[in-house]
Design an enzyme around this catalytic site. Structure first.
Site, PDB file in Angstrom:
ATOM      1  CB  ALA A  14      17.965 -16.151  36.619  1.00 40.84           C
ATOM      2  CB  VAL A  65      15.943 -26.489  32.636  1.00 38.99           C
ATOM      3  CG1 VAL A  65      15.920 -24.856  32.710  1.00 38.99           C
ATOM      4  CG2 VAL A  65      16.270 -27.098  33.607  1.00 38.99           C
ATOM      5  CG  ASN A  91      22.590 -21.012  38.470  1.00 37.92           C
ATOM      6  OD1 ASN A  91      23.563 -21.415  39.417  1.00 37.92           O
ATOM      7  ND2 ASN A  91      21.338 -20.700  39.022  1.00 37.92           N
ATOM      8  CG  ASN A 150      29.013 -34.701  50.125  1.00 31.51           C
ATOM      9  OD1 ASN A 150      29.733 -34.872  51.289  1.00 31.51           O
ATOM     10  ND2 ASN A 150      27.819 -33.978  50.428  1.00 31.51           N
ATOM     11  CE1 TYR A 156      23.584 -30.087  43.274  1.00 32.43           C
ATOM     12  CE2 TYR A 156      25.754 -30.602  44.253  1.00 32.43           C
ATOM     13  CZ  TYR A 156      24.700 -29.640  43.477  1.00 32.43           C
ATOM     14  OH  TYR A 156      24.969 -28.389  43.645  1.00 32.43           O
ATOM     15  CB  ALA A 158      26.082 -38.666  38.690  1.00 32.75           C
ATOM     16  CE  LYS A 160      25.075 -28.818  40.012  1.00 25.06           C
ATOM     17  NZ  LYS A 160      24.604 -27.530  39.491  1.00 25.06           N
ATOM     18  CB  ILE A 189      27.423 -20.281  47.619  1.00 19.55           C
ATOM     19  CG1 ILE A 189      28.837 -20.864  46.626  1.00 19.55           C
ATOM     20  CG2 ILE A 189      27.412 -18.675  47.523  1.00 19.55           C
ATOM     21  CD1 ILE A 189      30.062 -20.067  46.926  1.00 19.55           C
ATOM     22  CB  THR A 239      36.524 -26.906  36.165  1.00 15.45           C
ATOM     23  OG1 THR A 239      36.003 -27.776  35.118  1.00 15.45           O
ATOM     24  CG2 THR A 239      35.279 -26.725  37.366  1.00 15.45           C
TER      25      THR A 239
END
Length: 248
Positions: A14, A65, A91, A150, A156, A158, A160, A189, A239
């Protein structure tokens, strides 16, 4: 706006970008927000900015994390400071891109440990409080890459895709306590990552998006605020792709 009045939310990653936008939106909706970031400077800076707009709404915490013991210790501190947790947004995420043939074990492990195990660590830290909440919500920020893959991002993708499976399984486990668990899959984004693309790369990506534009962090924050609210009480195990139609 007061969709989340008197609720306590934890948002990881965050300090900037999507995570910060989610934290800001939650504060605007009346929630108290624990701002979790890897570094103290990042979490403290975000918390100060949010408190300037919504006094007393945010408190900063710094933790990796991927470090299970550190996350549990941080969780105890959050509960001591804020009393309870109703909403968890996982996140935090990293990338270590490269073709699979040349990808190192370290690059694989760093991404999986942060993006996937990190979410597991946070759930373990707050699950008891969330399960006791009458409005328990867990929102995992995945990616369209977890849906379509991708080249150059096997680790990445795997992580997600795993996060989406984790969300569905957890939704089944927690449904008996009326806790909903959903994933958001952002498309491209506008963040530091997209800012690194050159004009040709951006043009190539835009051709894949029916709405022909990149999304904004606020688009993800809006989706998260909805999923965290009472309006989404009957939605779980889903999702939600926020991607301008990219994976349609």
């Amino acid at each position: 706006m007061s969709k989340l009045l008197n609720r306590v939310a934890v948002v990881t990653g965050a300090g900037r970008g999507i995570g910060r936008a989610i934290a800001e939106r939650f504060a605007a909706e009346g929630a108290k927000v624990a701002i979790v970031s890897r570094t103290e400077n990042s979490s403290q800076g975000a918390a100060e900015a949010i408190n300037a707009a919504y006094p007393g709404a945010a408190k900063a915490y710094a933790v990796d994390v991927a470090d299970a013991a550190a996350v549990l210790a941080m969780g105890k501190q959050v509960l001591a400071d804020l009393g309870s947790v109703d909403i968890l947004v996982n996140n935090a995420g990293v990338t270590r891109d490269g073709l699979a043939l040349r990808m190192s074990d370290e690059d694989w492990d760093v991404v999986l440990n942060t993006n996937l195990k990190g979410a597991f660590n946070l759930v373990k830290a707050f699950q008891r409080s969330i399960l006791k909440s009458k409005t328990g919500r867990i929102i995992n920020v995945a990616s369209v890459i977890g849906l379509i893959g991708n080249a150059g991002q096997c680790n990445y993708a795997a992580s997600k895709a795993g996060l989406i499976g984790f969300s569905k399984s957890l939704a089944r486990e927690f449904a008996g306590r009326a806790v909903t668990v959903n994933a958001i899959a952002p498309g491209f984004i506008v963040t530091d990552m997209t800012n690194e693309l050159n004009d040709a790369q951006k043009e190539g990506v835009l051709k894949q998006i029916p709405l022909a534009s990149f999304g904004e962090a606020v688009d993800i924050a809006n989706a998260a605020a909805f999923l965290a609210s009472d309006e989404a009480r009957y939605i779980t195990g889903q999702t939600l792709a926020v991607d301008g139609g990219m994976v349609m």
